[in-house]
Design an enzyme around this catalytic site. Structure first.
Site, PDB file in Angstrom:
ATOM      1  N   GLU A 104      96.809  -8.566  21.996  1.00  0.00           N
ATOM      2  CA  GLU A 104      98.334  -8.578  21.761  1.00  0.00           C
ATOM      3  C   GLU A 104      99.191  -8.079  22.727  1.00  0.00           C
ATOM      4  OE1 GLU A 104      99.503  -9.528  17.659  1.00  0.00           O
ATOM      5  OE2 GLU A 104     101.407  -9.326  18.273  1.00  0.00           O
ATOM      6  N   CYS A 117     105.239  -4.744  26.017  1.00  0.00           N
ATOM      7  CA  CYS A 117     104.629  -3.615  24.752  1.00  0.00           C
ATOM      8  C   CYS A 117     103.385  -4.093  24.729  1.00  0.00           C
ATOM      9  CB  CYS A 117     105.694  -4.306  23.540  1.00  0.00           C
ATOM     10  SG  CYS A 117     104.597  -3.296  22.350  1.00  0.00           S
ATOM     11  N   CYS A 124      93.552  -0.931  14.174  1.00  0.00           N
ATOM     12  CA  CYS A 124      94.344   0.077  13.913  1.00  0.00           C
ATOM     13  C   CYS A 124      93.830   0.770  12.644  1.00  0.00           C
ATOM     14  CB  CYS A 124      95.950   0.423  14.126  1.00  0.00           C
ATOM     15  SG  CYS A 124      96.863   1.873  14.201  1.00  0.00           S
ATOM     16  N   CYS A 128      99.395   2.797   8.204  1.00  0.00           N
ATOM     17  CA  CYS A 128     100.827   2.175   7.745  1.00  0.00           C
ATOM     18  C   CYS A 128     100.755   1.079   6.648  1.00  0.00           C
ATOM     19  CB  CYS A 128     101.856   2.707   9.046  1.00  0.00           C
ATOM     20  SG  CYS A 128     101.072   3.442  10.319  1.00  0.00           S
ATOM     21  N   CYS A 131     102.555  -1.986   8.169  1.00  0.00           N
ATOM     22  CA  CYS A 131     102.314  -2.480  10.040  1.00  0.00           C
ATOM     23  C   CYS A 131     100.960  -4.354   9.594  1.00  0.00           C
ATOM     24  CB  CYS A 131     102.060  -1.650  10.690  1.00  0.00           C
ATOM     25  SG  CYS A 131     100.911  -2.485  12.081  1.00  0.00           S
ATOM     26  N   GLY A 171      97.096  -0.272  17.941  1.00  0.00           N
ATOM     27  CA  GLY A 171      96.991   0.865  18.106  1.00  0.00           C
ATOM     28  C   GLY A 171      97.342   1.804  18.564  1.00  0.00           C
ATOM     29  N   GLU A 172      96.921   3.184  17.666  1.00  0.00           N
ATOM     30  CA  GLU A 172      97.882   4.220  17.896  1.00  0.00           C
ATOM     31  C   GLU A 172      97.543   5.260  19.269  1.00  0.00           C
ATOM     32  OE1 GLU A 172     100.542   6.966  15.934  1.00  0.00           O
ATOM     33  OE2 GLU A 172      99.349   8.083  18.103  1.00  0.00           O
ATOM     34  N   SER A 203     104.543   4.676  21.428  1.00  0.00           N
ATOM     35  CA  SER A 203     105.044   5.585  20.337  1.00  0.00           C
ATOM     36  C   SER A 203     103.448   6.044  19.145  1.00  0.00           C
ATOM     37  CB  SER A 203     106.107   4.226  19.837  1.00  0.00           C
ATOM     38  OG  SER A 203     105.578   3.818  18.138  1.00  0.00           O
ATOM     39  N   SER A 226     107.278   7.595  15.369  1.00  0.00           N
ATOM     40  CA  SER A 226     107.212   6.561  13.604  1.00  0.00           C
ATOM     41  C   SER A 226     107.733   7.732  12.785  1.00  0.00           C
ATOM     42  CB  SER A 226     105.942   6.036  13.748  1.00  0.00           C
ATOM     43  OG  SER A 226     105.463   4.906  15.005  1.00  0.00           O
ATOM     44  N   LEU A 227     109.019   7.137  12.735  1.00  0.00           N
ATOM     45  CA  LEU A 227     108.967   8.223  11.341  1.00  0.00           C
ATOM     46  C   LEU A 227     109.533   7.626   9.780  1.00  0.00           C
ATOM     47  CD1 LEU A 227     109.820  11.320  10.747  1.00  0.00           C
ATOM     48  CD2 LEU A 227     112.345  10.327  11.022  1.00  0.00           C
ATOM     49  N   HIS A 228     110.629   6.444   9.651  1.00  0.00           N
ATOM     50  CA  HIS A 228     110.787   5.573   8.675  1.00  0.00           C
ATOM     51  C   HIS A 228     111.015   6.021   7.459  1.00  0.00           C
ATOM     52  CE1 HIS A 228     109.491   2.680  12.167  1.00  0.00           C
ATOM     53  NE2 HIS A 228     107.882   3.494  11.550  1.00  0.00           N
ATOM     54  N   ASN A 302     110.148  -6.345  10.012  1.00  0.00           N
ATOM     55  CA  ASN A 302     109.692  -7.602   9.997  1.00  0.00           C
ATOM     56  C   ASN A 302     108.619  -7.339   8.628  1.00  0.00           C
ATOM     57  OD1 ASN A 302     110.781  -9.140  11.987  1.00  0.00           O
ATOM     58  ND2 ASN A 302     109.767  -7.620  13.624  1.00  0.00           N
ATOM     59  N   CYS A 345     104.488  -6.393  15.643  1.00  0.00           N
ATOM     60  CA  CYS A 345     103.047  -5.661  15.717  1.00  0.00           C
ATOM     61  C   CYS A 345     101.880  -6.283  14.963  1.00  0.00           C
ATOM     62  CB  CYS A 345     103.135  -4.451  16.202  1.00  0.00           C
ATOM     63  SG  CYS A 345     101.559  -3.893  16.284  1.00  0.00           S
TER      64      CYS A 345
HETATM   65  S1  SF4 Z   1     102.217   1.517  12.778  1.00  0.00           S
HETATM   66 FE1  SF4 Z   1     101.680   1.739  14.931  1.00  0.00          FE
HETATM   67  S2  SF4 Z   1     100.053   4.018  13.697  1.00  0.00           S
HETATM   68 FE2  SF4 Z   1     100.709   3.063  12.400  1.00  0.00          FE
HETATM   69  S3  SF4 Z   1      99.226   1.281  11.496  1.00  0.00           S
HETATM   70 FE3  SF4 Z   1     100.653   0.113  13.206  1.00  0.00          FE
HETATM   71  S4  SF4 Z   1      99.865   0.425  14.534  1.00  0.00           S
HETATM   72 FE4  SF4 Z   1      98.865   2.219  13.991  1.00  0.00          FE
END
Ligand code: SF4
Length: 358
Positions: A104, A117, A124, A128, A131, A171-172, A203, A226-228, A302, A345
């Site tokens: 995507e 993006c 991934c 998280c 996500c 993905g990371e 990111s 990505s802190l959150h 989201n 995402c």
């Molecule tokens: S936020 Fe980023 S690192 Fe975390 S699961 Fe989603 S894609 Fe992977």
């Protein structure tokens, strides 16, 4: 030499994926096929103009094109589906790779130019909980050619230049480090897409050894973390990576990164209703980030149905922002783009795969 070049994984074995090649690799390939070295630069320029057939590379000799077709290919991708927002023109692309995997990518139109993006992996593995990209784990890494292919595919589709890139899709990026670094070098090349490092945002959830290496490379990209969450107790609950690299270690490496690159770091903070959006969380976050050259990007979450997590109400988001501001932290609320299409995402890809299984 041809054997040493990256080829697609499990498909078109022994063929060279031209989009994944650096200029130097294409120069060596040209020499190996009996051509002059400068043909490599011509080849690179054609590839990154987004040309989809070796046959159409007008200034290359015919017999060279024949040989190229025998040993290499252009890793073209097909657009499976496009969703366009009626509100702001944001376009979400579902793209099929040569091996049938689906990824995507998103196009966002800003006054300062077109931004894409893009994804760096199929799925991934980071887990998280907010996500959609991670729900089915990771299938495989993308090659640098597949990462750049997303930019070329969208550029070809809209017939306009892409000037900014964010590595914030599925993905990371630091879990696919070598290919991502190759992508950055390739997309920045003046002979190719020539996108400035300053117009690229990477990111990450914070894989510290890779962040350290990235700092040493001093690439001048924008780093987004990505802190959150403002503390380990909360972050452990939504981001498994925090059990390996906690907030203290993460902020420590961010300081090193800033010292090395002189670049401001962005902290992404998704506001989750009743979880990390309270007054005390904003105060704790302000204290943690005090004195760091940074910017906080507040993101109204989201919803992903599997997680059951809900986004904070608007008033809460602005209240949170106010507290950070009052404490001297530079902060903005991310504009919601494409809110009328499957927004977060990985959601579009996931929805599509689920509909195919039914
Ligand atoms: S936020 Fe980023 S690192 Fe975390 S699961 Fe989603 S894609 Fe992977």
């Amino acid at each position: 030499m041809i054997d040493n070049l990256r080829v697609g994984e499990g498909f078109m074995d022994n063929m060279v994926d031209l989009r994944s090649c650096s200029i130097e690799e294409l120069e060596n390939l040209s020499l190996e096929l009996g051509e002059k070295k400068f043909r490599g630069k011509q080849l690179f320029a054609w590839i990154h103009k987004g040309i989809e057939s070796i046959h159409n590379m007008a200034n290359l000799p015919k017999d060279f094109k024949v040989k190229l077709n025998q040993v290499s290919y252009i890793n073209n991708m097909d657009i499976l589906k496009i969703l366009e927002s009626k509100l702001d023109g944001t376009r979400k692309y579902l793209i099929v790779l040569k091996d049938g995997n689906i990824i995507e990518s998103v196009l966002m139109k800003y006054k300062h130019g077109n931004t894409v993006c893009i994804s760096t992996q199929v799925g991934c593995k980071m887990g998280c909980s907010f996500c959609a990209s991670t729900v089915d784990g990771v299938k495989r890494n993308l090659t640098s050619g597949e990462i750049i292919g997303q930019v070329l595919t969208i550029q070809n589709d809209i017939g306009q230049r892409i000037s900014n890139v964010v590595l914030m899709g599925s993905g990371e990026p630091l879990d696919n480090y070598e290919e991502v670094i190759k992508f950055l070098e390739t997309v920045n090349s003046p002979l190719g897409l020539n996108i400035s490092m300053r117009n690229i945002t990477l990111s990450t959830c914070g894989i510290i050894p890779k962040l350290l290496d990235l700092a040493h490379r001093n690439l001048q990209i924008t780093l987004a973390i990505s802190l959150h969450a403002p503390n380990d107790v909360l972050r452990n609950r939504i981001m498994p990576i925090n059990r390996v690299y906690n907030i203290e270690k993460l902020l420590d490496i961010c300081k090193k990164y800033i010292k090395k690159t002189n670049r401001r770091v962005t902290f992404e903070y998704s506001l989750i209703r009743g979880f990390n959006d309270k007054r005390e969380h904003a105060i704790e976050l302000s204290e943690k980030l005090k004195g760091i050259l940074c910017h906080v990007n507040l993101i109204p979450l989201n919803e992903v149905k599997e997680s059951g997590l809900k986004g904070s109400k608007r008033e809460r988001v602005y209240e949170f922002q106010k507290i950070l501001k009052k404490n001297g932290i530079d902060v903005t609320v991310r504009r919601e783009l494409g809110s009328d299409i499957d927004a977060s995402c990985g959601q579009l890809r996931k929805g599509y795969i689920e509909s195919m299984r039914k």
